[in-house]
Motif scaffolding. Structure first.
Motif, PDB file in Angstrom:
ATOM      1  N   UNK A  73      32.183  35.130  36.325  1.00  0.00           N
ATOM      2  CA  UNK A  73      31.176  34.926  35.281  1.00  0.00           C
ATOM      3  C   UNK A  73      31.281  36.071  34.285  1.00  0.00           C
ATOM      4  N   UNK A  74      30.634  35.886  33.142  1.00  0.00           N
ATOM      5  CA  UNK A  74      30.629  36.947  32.145  1.00  0.00           C
ATOM      6  C   UNK A  74      29.901  38.161  32.708  1.00  0.00           C
ATOM      7  N   UNK A  75      30.400  39.358  32.393  1.00  0.00           N
ATOM      8  CA  UNK A  75      29.734  40.585  32.850  1.00  0.00           C
ATOM      9  C   UNK A  75      28.325  40.690  32.291  1.00  0.00           C
ATOM     10  N   UNK A  76      28.217  40.361  31.038  1.00  0.00           N
ATOM     11  CA  UNK A  76      26.933  40.525  30.351  1.00  0.00           C
ATOM     12  C   UNK A  76      26.656  39.245  29.572  1.00  0.00           C
ATOM     13  N   UNK A  77      25.445  38.801  29.545  1.00  0.00           N
ATOM     14  CA  UNK A  77      25.109  37.684  28.679  1.00  0.00           C
ATOM     15  C   UNK A  77      23.674  37.793  28.184  1.00  0.00           C
ATOM     16  N   UNK A  78      23.461  37.215  27.017  1.00  0.00           N
ATOM     17  CA  UNK A  78      22.101  37.102  26.482  1.00  0.00           C
ATOM     18  C   UNK A  78      21.533  35.784  26.978  1.00  0.00           C
ATOM     19  N   UNK A 124      34.226  33.325  44.262  1.00  0.00           N
ATOM     20  CA  UNK A 124      34.460  32.149  43.419  1.00  0.00           C
ATOM     21  C   UNK A 124      35.942  31.735  43.367  1.00  0.00           C
ATOM     22  N   UNK A 125      36.852  32.688  43.546  1.00  0.00           N
ATOM     23  CA  UNK A 125      38.285  32.352  43.597  1.00  0.00           C
ATOM     24  C   UNK A 125      38.936  33.213  44.685  1.00  0.00           C
ATOM     25  N   UNK A 126      40.154  32.826  45.042  1.00  0.00           N
ATOM     26  CA  UNK A 126      40.855  33.592  46.087  1.00  0.00           C
ATOM     27  C   UNK A 126      41.161  35.015  45.630  1.00  0.00           C
ATOM     28  N   UNK A 127      41.485  35.190  44.350  1.00  0.00           N
ATOM     29  CA  UNK A 127      41.741  36.540  43.838  1.00  0.00           C
ATOM     30  C   UNK A 127      40.505  37.422  43.976  1.00  0.00           C
ATOM     31  N   UNK A 128      39.389  36.845  43.582  1.00  0.00           N
ATOM     32  CA  UNK A 128      38.145  37.625  43.639  1.00  0.00           C
ATOM     33  C   UNK A 128      37.818  37.974  45.093  1.00  0.00           C
ATOM     34  N   UNK A 129      38.149  37.071  46.024  1.00  0.00           N
ATOM     35  CA  UNK A 129      37.810  37.299  47.440  1.00  0.00           C
ATOM     36  C   UNK A 129      38.385  38.621  47.961  1.00  0.00           C
ATOM     37  N   UNK A 130      39.526  39.033  47.372  1.00  0.00           N
ATOM     38  CA  UNK A 130      40.179  40.272  47.817  1.00  0.00           C
ATOM     39  C   UNK A 130      39.303  41.508  47.593  1.00  0.00           C
ATOM     40  N   UNK A 131      38.447  41.455  46.587  1.00  0.00           N
ATOM     41  CA  UNK A 131      37.689  42.666  46.263  1.00  0.00           C
ATOM     42  C   UNK A 131      36.206  42.553  46.594  1.00  0.00           C
ATOM     43  N   UNK A 132      35.843  41.534  47.389  1.00  0.00           N
ATOM     44  CA  UNK A 132      34.440  41.412  47.789  1.00  0.00           C
ATOM     45  C   UNK A 132      34.079  42.542  48.743  1.00  0.00           C
ATOM     46  N   UNK A 133      32.889  43.098  48.550  1.00  0.00           N
ATOM     47  CA  UNK A 133      32.423  44.193  49.393  1.00  0.00           C
ATOM     48  C   UNK A 133      31.597  43.635  50.561  1.00  0.00           C
ATOM     49  N   UNK A 134      32.140  43.769  51.770  1.00  0.00           N
ATOM     50  CA  UNK A 134      31.440  43.225  52.935  1.00  0.00           C
ATOM     51  C   UNK A 134      30.476  44.241  53.555  1.00  0.00           C
ATOM     52  N   UNK A 135      30.535  45.457  53.073  1.00  0.00           N
ATOM     53  CA  UNK A 135      29.837  46.536  53.795  1.00  0.00           C
ATOM     54  C   UNK A 135      29.211  47.524  52.822  1.00  0.00           C
ATOM     55  N   UNK A 136      28.223  47.055  52.025  1.00  0.00           N
ATOM     56  CA  UNK A 136      27.648  47.949  51.011  1.00  0.00           C
ATOM     57  C   UNK A 136      26.959  49.165  51.610  1.00  0.00           C
ATOM     58  N   UNK A 137      26.592  49.109  52.868  1.00  0.00           N
ATOM     59  CA  UNK A 137      25.929  50.266  53.486  1.00  0.00           C
ATOM     60  C   UNK A 137      26.926  51.303  53.985  1.00  0.00           C
ATOM     61  N   UNK A 138      28.212  50.937  54.015  1.00  0.00           N
ATOM     62  CA  UNK A 138      29.210  51.873  54.522  1.00  0.00           C
ATOM     63  C   UNK A 138      29.097  52.100  56.019  1.00  0.00           C
ATOM     64  N   UNK A 190      37.607  27.547  36.415  1.00  0.00           N
ATOM     65  CA  UNK A 190      37.395  28.466  37.536  1.00  0.00           C
ATOM     66  C   UNK A 190      38.695  28.805  38.258  1.00  0.00           C
ATOM     67  N   UNK A 191      39.577  27.802  38.394  1.00  0.00           N
ATOM     68  CA  UNK A 191      40.745  27.998  39.253  1.00  0.00           C
ATOM     69  C   UNK A 191      42.071  27.885  38.519  1.00  0.00           C
ATOM     70  N   UNK A 192      42.006  27.684  37.222  1.00  0.00           N
ATOM     71  CA  UNK A 192      43.244  27.622  36.450  1.00  0.00           C
ATOM     72  C   UNK A 192      44.090  26.395  36.737  1.00  0.00           C
ATOM     73  N   UNK A 193      43.471  25.325  37.260  1.00  0.00           N
ATOM     74  CA  UNK A 193      44.262  24.107  37.468  1.00  0.00           C
ATOM     75  C   UNK A 193      44.724  23.569  36.112  1.00  0.00           C
ATOM     76  N   UNK A 194      45.939  23.007  36.124  1.00  0.00           N
ATOM     77  CA  UNK A 194      46.517  22.454  34.891  1.00  0.00           C
ATOM     78  C   UNK A 194      46.293  20.944  34.901  1.00  0.00           C
TER      79      UNK A 194
END
Lengths: 404, 404
Positions: A330-335, A383-397, B204-208
């Motif tokens: 999604x957009x970082x910022x929106x009105x 939302x996508x497989x790429x994004x899944x790589x950087x999801x934080x599962x442990x915000x409490x550390x 979302x997924x870049x499908x063509x």
């Protein structure tokens, strides 16, 4: 009025059923209890201890003398819903019976498939059955502000319809169109599909339909759920079903960092649960006539940036704010400027963020804090497989701490 | 290229599979054969005797040396379609696998429910499975001009996207939006829903994805189906699946009145089946890139008023024209100006109505006239219950004659 509340066992469905029962209507809750099954699937539970729907109905009768009639029924079973409508002939139908969480809809391919299959068929079956049984019920559907998408157009978001100008060989022509949807998740997409279903059935069959584009709900108690401990509403705190402000409030109650995803620059529309049930009442009082277009309300009372909400809660409670990678695309910022003139004209007195009500939620959270599984708090559906790589599962550390 | 043709046993799917095989592609037909089951349900059959798909594939191999691989598979079975994609990894997917008749979709409530359930889930399952398996296939979907609706706006219908101007506090702002849909039947509605699915998955997924908004198909033979009697294409003449110009041509061949519904002032877009398969080839050659918006083509070559077509056929063959009540809920008369610049730019040389090709259809109809059940010719599926009262089941007046 004889009113069917489809999905009346859910987070907004239950207090709506109570509110309408309190007003003297004859309420029939129709639910397949799928939301309870999803809790079981995910291994989470409502923060508040939630009795069976049958027990809740018994307590309501004990407290008020009013009956709530419960029917275990799945809208995907077309023949059964048609037979039910033909037998009970409701005068109004409130339709909450869709899978309602964007993160749940994005958990896996099977969750996407379930959400589309469940939501589209439930809604279409209902519409087809209403036509077939010839009942003249006003259908009020709970949609979402999410169908508008969250891009910044620079114009206030109207209530469903947009005036546009189109070039023709004879010069510019003014048209009024359904606001073009830009859904951001599979869940939001199903609500966009619903809009087309409603437009069609209103036009072809004269069904009388109101679609409520609701903002994010916060709060837990309504005037009715406060009446007895066993009438308490569901309260979701997990990363899939918990809504953002409620999550900040439980996080602060249990000393968990407030989880802001991305910059927190997302502006969203909000509504208190008490206003949500009141809006349904107001929508019921203002039904379109057969042959009229679908009536669309923006069911929200205020807009806020997510990071501002976090700061507000942090200031109020002393909680820390943690900025995490955003699992959503999604957009970082929106009105976001939203029109809600129709509900105001019908007499809605908006409940906006109040320290008292915010405090009430924190009190509820503290009371039931022992029921919280901290490992279920992070948002891990990407939302996508790429994004899944950087999801934080442990915000409490915690995981790191236990290693060191 | 390894190409999956979903619905490759159907009216346009079959000649498309042959055309692409003839060009040297490796073709995998995926079909649940539902169209054959619907013939069985309705008690109708293709005018042309149609062999099993396995036999058709055998004949094609015998005639050309090329293999067509057939897979019996239902797109509603998510796990199976995902496993199939993972195993065969097609480079392009042509998607015809939806219930495609507006009248069939309106026969009863159960037909509405079937059409929505089948079409939406088939298409969404495919999209979810493409994302999950990570195959980089270009998806070409057969949509319909019907998603635009048939109201007269006064501007040419663009190829999917509309430039509009919206008022904002900072002045007018130009936007490009998906053309606002106004589907006229449950079938057309499902194709409108598809548009939202495609928009979402491309974003979302870049499908063509390429969506072909096709007009009404006429004709029966293509260069490939002419090669052997057993390769002949399906030819529907019944009131549910027969398309209007083909129906006029069989009606003239068997001395049946040409059935014009309403004033015949409906303007529609048309395309010959040979152009239809050629357009799929052209669309394949012009795939969008990942991240680009859905490419939308208007797959049609000319527009005509229905009553003008009837007059043309009547003049050519001496048939009578019969004006009947319209079972559809639609405007009596509409204008239709359609842009099809993209296919022309890609090299399409349109086949427009030609006496030779019209005559060829009449010849096919005469050859197989003994297979026609005249009682199946009327259009009896009505758009609403009120309209159903005035549907004409007996345009030939046979029932009256047999009484007198």
């Amino acid at each position: 009025m004889r009113i069917a509340v489809l999905g009346g066992d859910g987070f907004v469905g239950w207090p709506t059923a109570l509110h309408l029962s309190d007003l003297g209507h004859e309420i029939h809750i129709v639910d397949n209890l799928s939301r309870r099954w999803i809790d079981t699937e995910l291994g989470v539970q409502s923060l508040t201890p939630m009795d069976s729907i049958q027990e809740r109905c018994r307590i309501w009768h004990q407290e008020t003398g009013q009956r709530l009639h419960f029917h275990l029924l799945d809208l995907r079973e077309y023949d059964r819903i048609r037979a039910w409508l033909a037998e009970y002939r409701p005068e109004a139908i409130i339709h909450f019976a869709e899978q309602r969480a964007a993160p749940y809809s994005m958990k896996s391919d099977r969750h996407k498939v379930y959400t589309v299959n469940n939501n589209v068929n439930a809604t279409h079956n209902l519409l087809a059955a209403m036509v077939e049984t010839g009942i003249d019920a006003h259908l009020v559907h709970l949609g979402t502000m999410g169908v508008y998408g969250y891009s910044t157009v620079g114009a206030p978001i109207p209530e469903g319809y947009l005036d546009v100008s189109v070039e023709t060989p004879a010069g510019p022509k003014e048209l009024e169109i359904l606001y073009p949807t830009r859904p951001g998740s599979v869940y939001h997409m199903t609500k966009s599909l619903d809009q087309i279903l409603f437009q069609y059935y209103a036009q072809n069959d004269g069904l009388r339909i109101t679609d409520l584009h609701q903002g994010i709900v916060w709060g837990t108690h309504t005037n009715q759920t406060r009446r007895h401990p066993q009438l308490i509403n569901r309260f979701d705190y997990d990363g899939d079903y918990g809504t953002v402000l409620n999550r900040f409030l439980i996080q602060s109650a249990i000393g968990y960092p407030l989880t802001v995803h991305g910059t927190g620059g997302q502006t969203r529309a909000f509504i208190h649960i008490q206003d949500s049930v009141r809006c349904v009442e107001l929508a019921l009082s203002d039904a379109p006539k057969a042959g009229e277009r679908v009536k669309i309300f923006n069911q929200m009372t205020e807009t806020h940036r997510v990071r501002d909400l976090a700061e507000l809660v942090a200031k109020m409670t002393g909680a820390k704010v943690s900025f995490l990678p955003n699992p959503r695309k999604e957009a970082d910022e929106n009105e976001l400027v939203v029109r809600n003139d129709q509900f105001l004209a019908l007499g809605l007195k908006p409940i906006t963020l109040q320290e008292g009500l915010l405090g009430e939620v924190v009190d509820v959270a503290k009371k039931f804090a022992h029921r919280i599984d901290r490992s279920r708090v992070p948002c891990v559906s990407a939302w996508t497989k790429d994004i899944a790589q950087r999801v934080e599962h442990d915000p409490e550390g915690r995981r790191l701490r236990s290693v060191s």
